[in-house]
Design a protein around this motif. Sequence first.
Motif, PDB file in Angstrom:
ATOM      1  N   LYS A 143      53.912  30.788  31.352  1.00  0.00           N
ATOM      2  CA  LYS A 143      55.166  30.634  32.092  1.00  0.00           C
ATOM      3  C   LYS A 143      55.400  29.177  32.470  1.00  0.00           C
ATOM      4  N   LEU A 144      54.355  28.520  32.922  1.00  0.00           N
ATOM      5  CA  LEU A 144      54.485  27.107  33.280  1.00  0.00           C
ATOM      6  C   LEU A 144      54.737  26.255  32.044  1.00  0.00           C
ATOM      7  N   ALA A 145      54.092  26.600  30.924  1.00  0.00           N
ATOM      8  CA  ALA A 145      54.336  25.863  29.679  1.00  0.00           C
ATOM      9  C   ALA A 145      55.794  25.991  29.256  1.00  0.00           C
ATOM     10  N   GLU A 146      56.355  27.191  29.418  1.00  0.00           N
ATOM     11  CA  GLU A 146      57.766  27.400  29.106  1.00  0.00           C
ATOM     12  C   GLU A 146      58.642  26.544  30.014  1.00  0.00           C
ATOM     13  N   GLN A 147      58.315  26.513  31.290  1.00  0.00           N
ATOM     14  CA  GLN A 147      59.134  25.786  32.253  1.00  0.00           C
ATOM     15  C   GLN A 147      59.112  24.276  32.031  1.00  0.00           C
ATOM     16  N   VAL A 148      57.993  23.735  31.536  1.00  0.00           N
ATOM     17  CA  VAL A 148      57.937  22.283  31.335  1.00  0.00           C
ATOM     18  C   VAL A 148      58.506  21.875  29.984  1.00  0.00           C
ATOM     19  N   GLY A 149      58.879  22.840  29.126  1.00  0.00           N
ATOM     20  CA  GLY A 149      59.615  22.477  27.928  1.00  0.00           C
ATOM     21  C   GLY A 149      58.975  22.718  26.587  1.00  0.00           C
ATOM     22  N   LEU A 155      55.287  33.243  38.657  1.00  0.00           N
ATOM     23  CA  LEU A 155      54.031  33.180  37.911  1.00  0.00           C
ATOM     24  C   LEU A 155      53.434  34.557  37.640  1.00  0.00           C
ATOM     25  N   PHE A 156      53.918  35.566  38.335  1.00  0.00           N
ATOM     26  CA  PHE A 156      53.391  36.915  38.108  1.00  0.00           C
ATOM     27  C   PHE A 156      54.281  37.595  37.069  1.00  0.00           C
ATOM     28  N   VAL A 157      53.872  37.488  35.814  1.00  0.00           N
ATOM     29  CA  VAL A 157      54.664  37.977  34.686  1.00  0.00           C
ATOM     30  C   VAL A 157      54.012  39.220  34.112  1.00  0.00           C
ATOM     31  N   GLN A 158      54.811  40.255  33.869  1.00  0.00           N
ATOM     32  CA  GLN A 158      54.279  41.526  33.383  1.00  0.00           C
ATOM     33  C   GLN A 158      54.822  41.880  31.997  1.00  0.00           C
ATOM     34  N   LYS A 159      54.998  40.859  31.178  1.00  0.00           N
ATOM     35  CA  LYS A 159      55.458  41.046  29.804  1.00  0.00           C
ATOM     36  C   LYS A 159      54.684  40.126  28.874  1.00  0.00           C
ATOM     37  N   GLY A 160      54.706  40.441  27.576  1.00  0.00           N
ATOM     38  CA  GLY A 160      54.168  39.543  26.580  1.00  0.00           C
ATOM     39  C   GLY A 160      55.166  38.436  26.279  1.00  0.00           C
ATOM     40  N   THR A 169      42.047  40.632  32.333  1.00  0.00           N
ATOM     41  CA  THR A 169      42.627  39.523  33.108  1.00  0.00           C
ATOM     42  C   THR A 169      43.810  38.893  32.371  1.00  0.00           C
ATOM     43  N   PRO A 170      44.881  39.639  32.113  1.00  0.00           N
ATOM     44  CA  PRO A 170      45.993  39.069  31.342  1.00  0.00           C
ATOM     45  C   PRO A 170      46.912  38.153  32.140  1.00  0.00           C
ATOM     46  N   TYR A 171      46.946  38.320  33.466  1.00  0.00           N
ATOM     47  CA  TYR A 171      47.969  37.631  34.245  1.00  0.00           C
ATOM     48  C   TYR A 171      47.774  36.118  34.307  1.00  0.00           C
ATOM     49  N   THR A 172      46.531  35.653  34.233  1.00  0.00           N
ATOM     50  CA  THR A 172      46.309  34.206  34.269  1.00  0.00           C
ATOM     51  C   THR A 172      46.892  33.539  33.039  1.00  0.00           C
ATOM     52  N   SER A 173      46.639  34.110  31.867  1.00  0.00           N
ATOM     53  CA  SER A 173      47.170  33.511  30.640  1.00  0.00           C
ATOM     54  C   SER A 173      48.687  33.565  30.619  1.00  0.00           C
ATOM     55  N   LEU A 174      49.267  34.637  31.150  1.00  0.00           N
ATOM     56  CA  LEU A 174      50.729  34.742  31.207  1.00  0.00           C
ATOM     57  C   LEU A 174      51.315  33.725  32.181  1.00  0.00           C
ATOM     58  N   ALA A 175      50.621  33.473  33.287  1.00  0.00           N
ATOM     59  CA  ALA A 175      51.091  32.480  34.261  1.00  0.00           C
ATOM     60  C   ALA A 175      51.051  31.070  33.664  1.00  0.00           C
ATOM     61  N   ILE A 176      49.973  30.757  32.949  1.00  0.00           N
ATOM     62  CA  ILE A 176      49.875  29.451  32.288  1.00  0.00           C
ATOM     63  C   ILE A 176      51.007  29.286  31.275  1.00  0.00           C
ATOM     64  N   LEU A 232      50.329  22.827  36.475  1.00  0.00           N
ATOM     65  CA  LEU A 232      49.152  23.628  36.807  1.00  0.00           C
ATOM     66  C   LEU A 232      48.525  23.160  38.117  1.00  0.00           C
ATOM     67  N   GLN A 233      48.446  21.849  38.298  1.00  0.00           N
ATOM     68  CA  GLN A 233      47.889  21.304  39.530  1.00  0.00           C
ATOM     69  C   GLN A 233      48.718  21.714  40.742  1.00  0.00           C
ATOM     70  N   GLU A 234      50.029  21.679  40.575  1.00  0.00           N
ATOM     71  CA  GLU A 234      50.923  22.019  41.682  1.00  0.00           C
ATOM     72  C   GLU A 234      50.850  23.488  42.073  1.00  0.00           C
ATOM     73  N   ASN A 235      50.426  24.326  41.160  1.00  0.00           N
ATOM     74  CA  ASN A 235      50.381  25.770  41.418  1.00  0.00           C
ATOM     75  C   ASN A 235      48.956  26.304  41.544  1.00  0.00           C
ATOM     76  N   THR A 236      48.021  25.440  41.903  1.00  0.00           N
ATOM     77  CA  THR A 236      46.609  25.830  41.979  1.00  0.00           C
ATOM     78  C   THR A 236      46.378  27.016  42.909  1.00  0.00           C
ATOM     79  N   GLU A 237      47.008  27.015  44.080  1.00  0.00           N
ATOM     80  CA  GLU A 237      46.757  28.083  45.051  1.00  0.00           C
ATOM     81  C   GLU A 237      47.123  29.455  44.477  1.00  0.00           C
ATOM     82  N   ASP A 238      48.282  29.552  43.857  1.00  0.00           N
ATOM     83  CA  ASP A 238      48.715  30.826  43.287  1.00  0.00           C
ATOM     84  C   ASP A 238      47.862  31.221  42.095  1.00  0.00           C
ATOM     85  N   LEU A 239      47.561  30.271  41.226  1.00  0.00           N
ATOM     86  CA  LEU A 239      46.747  30.577  40.053  1.00  0.00           C
ATOM     87  C   LEU A 239      45.350  31.039  40.458  1.00  0.00           C
ATOM     88  N   ALA A 240      44.791  30.403  41.484  1.00  0.00           N
ATOM     89  CA  ALA A 240      43.464  30.802  41.964  1.00  0.00           C
ATOM     90  C   ALA A 240      43.502  32.226  42.513  1.00  0.00           C
TER      91      ALA A 240
END
Length: 499
Positions: free
Chosen positions: A209-215, A23-28, A200-207, A98-106
């Motif tokens: 990343k999850l969107a990519e993973q779910v398809g 979830l910690f992504v450092q790219k666009g 605060t770019p990392y939150t949007s990148l993490a979201i 997103l629910q499953e990754n709440t701790e990391d996202l927070a």
Amino acid sequence: MPQMPKDIVKGGKEALSLKNNDLFVQKGYINGAWVDADNKSTFPVHNKATQTEIGSVPNMGKAETKKAIDSANEAYKEWSQTTGKHRQDLLTKLFNALQENTEDLAKIITVENGKPLAESKGELAYSNGFIEWFAAEATRTYGKTIPAPLPNVRNVTIRQPVGVCALITPWNFPAAMITRKLAPALAAGCTAVIKAPAETPYTSLAITKLAEQVGFPKGVINVITCAKGENEAAVGKELCENSIVRKLSFTGSTRVGKLLMNQCSNSLKKLSFELGGNAPFIVFGDADLDKAVEGALACKFRGAGQTCICANRIFVHDSVYDEFASKLAARVDKFKVGNGLEEGIQLGPLVNEAGRDKVADHVKRSKEAGAEVLVGGKAGEGLFYEPTVLANIPEHAPMDDEETFGPLAALYRFKTEEEVLAKVNASPVGLAGYFYSGDVARCFRVAERLEVGMVGINAAIISQNVVPFGGIKESGFGREGGPGGIDEYMVDKLMVFGV
């Protein structure tokens, strides 16, 4: 005095340790690929509490933005033809991820924004709710049949996605500002280019990343990261002036909103703007003061006062002014301020030096004009500023015309309902307003007369995914969330049949 942190500013670098390090992504993100800036330039992102560098992201510009728009346009051809049920299923998968990754996202939100961990988790419950709400809305984009005045004509309307959407979001709610715009866009069948906030770019990148993973298919979601300054201006201008983009949604200041609206004029895009506010918080003489104090604390100091709908001016009836001021100051005096990852922290830092300095300036100018400091009033280490209560605010105080956007509660006196309504309605902006009263007739009367888009009546927390959010006057136009939220991303098409 409030408990302020000592020796908290460390500098240097630190690793952001997560359970799911993906979830910690450092790219666009453009056309389904995680990419650098064309010229490989980057800019750092800091822990707002400790000032340590947690990483860096690409400093993109006009060229990368155009690629993202072209990618979204190509993806739109297929995505817009998918069924609402298909989009609903994908959004539901994203909600679950997103629910499953709440701790990391927070943790990501707290580190890059500064708000306490409990607030970050609360934001995620709110922001994830938009994904859930608009997943259901994807299958409810109904059309109409309209009786014709002629015997041989049948009228039908259908609703279709508006097209490629540009989403420009602020840093104060790194997750909620993304999902409140992205969820209805995707549900409607639109594709999106997101300009992530530099702070605060990392939150949007993490979201993403999850969107990519779910398809979600490549090109449907694209994220541009860029530093403040020339690149940010170039990215914004391309999103506004590129004719492929058919919708722009922006949350930010009124000043920037006017600039973006002007830049969009040649292409006549569909727009929705949630701009600056100057929220009044009124305590009438018949109010329950304990509830009003609790409301003021929640409304004013959430996010260190860095929310567009937080109370900027607190008007208290003369008959209860001293009691209210005393109770509020006593509660603020016990605040624990510090790194939001630590237990029991109630208030974090400001997001940048400019924000901290603006609070200091408002306090200084108010004191010089005769205001009294009841608690706080001083800058702390780094980006911290003491939670502050000022009493006896004079005429023409800086808060009259400017959002402080910080932990400063400014208490004004008033004597009559007409007087206070005249003062609060004189503002050119009208986003949110709040008041406390035990008089039912007054509740209806004042709520109807307040010139704002949203009113909290004996309630300080008004944001929900199931209701419309937005303002009037120079606070913008359009609504986010609620039953009509998806309409902002759709257009009506009339089909007239001769029979």
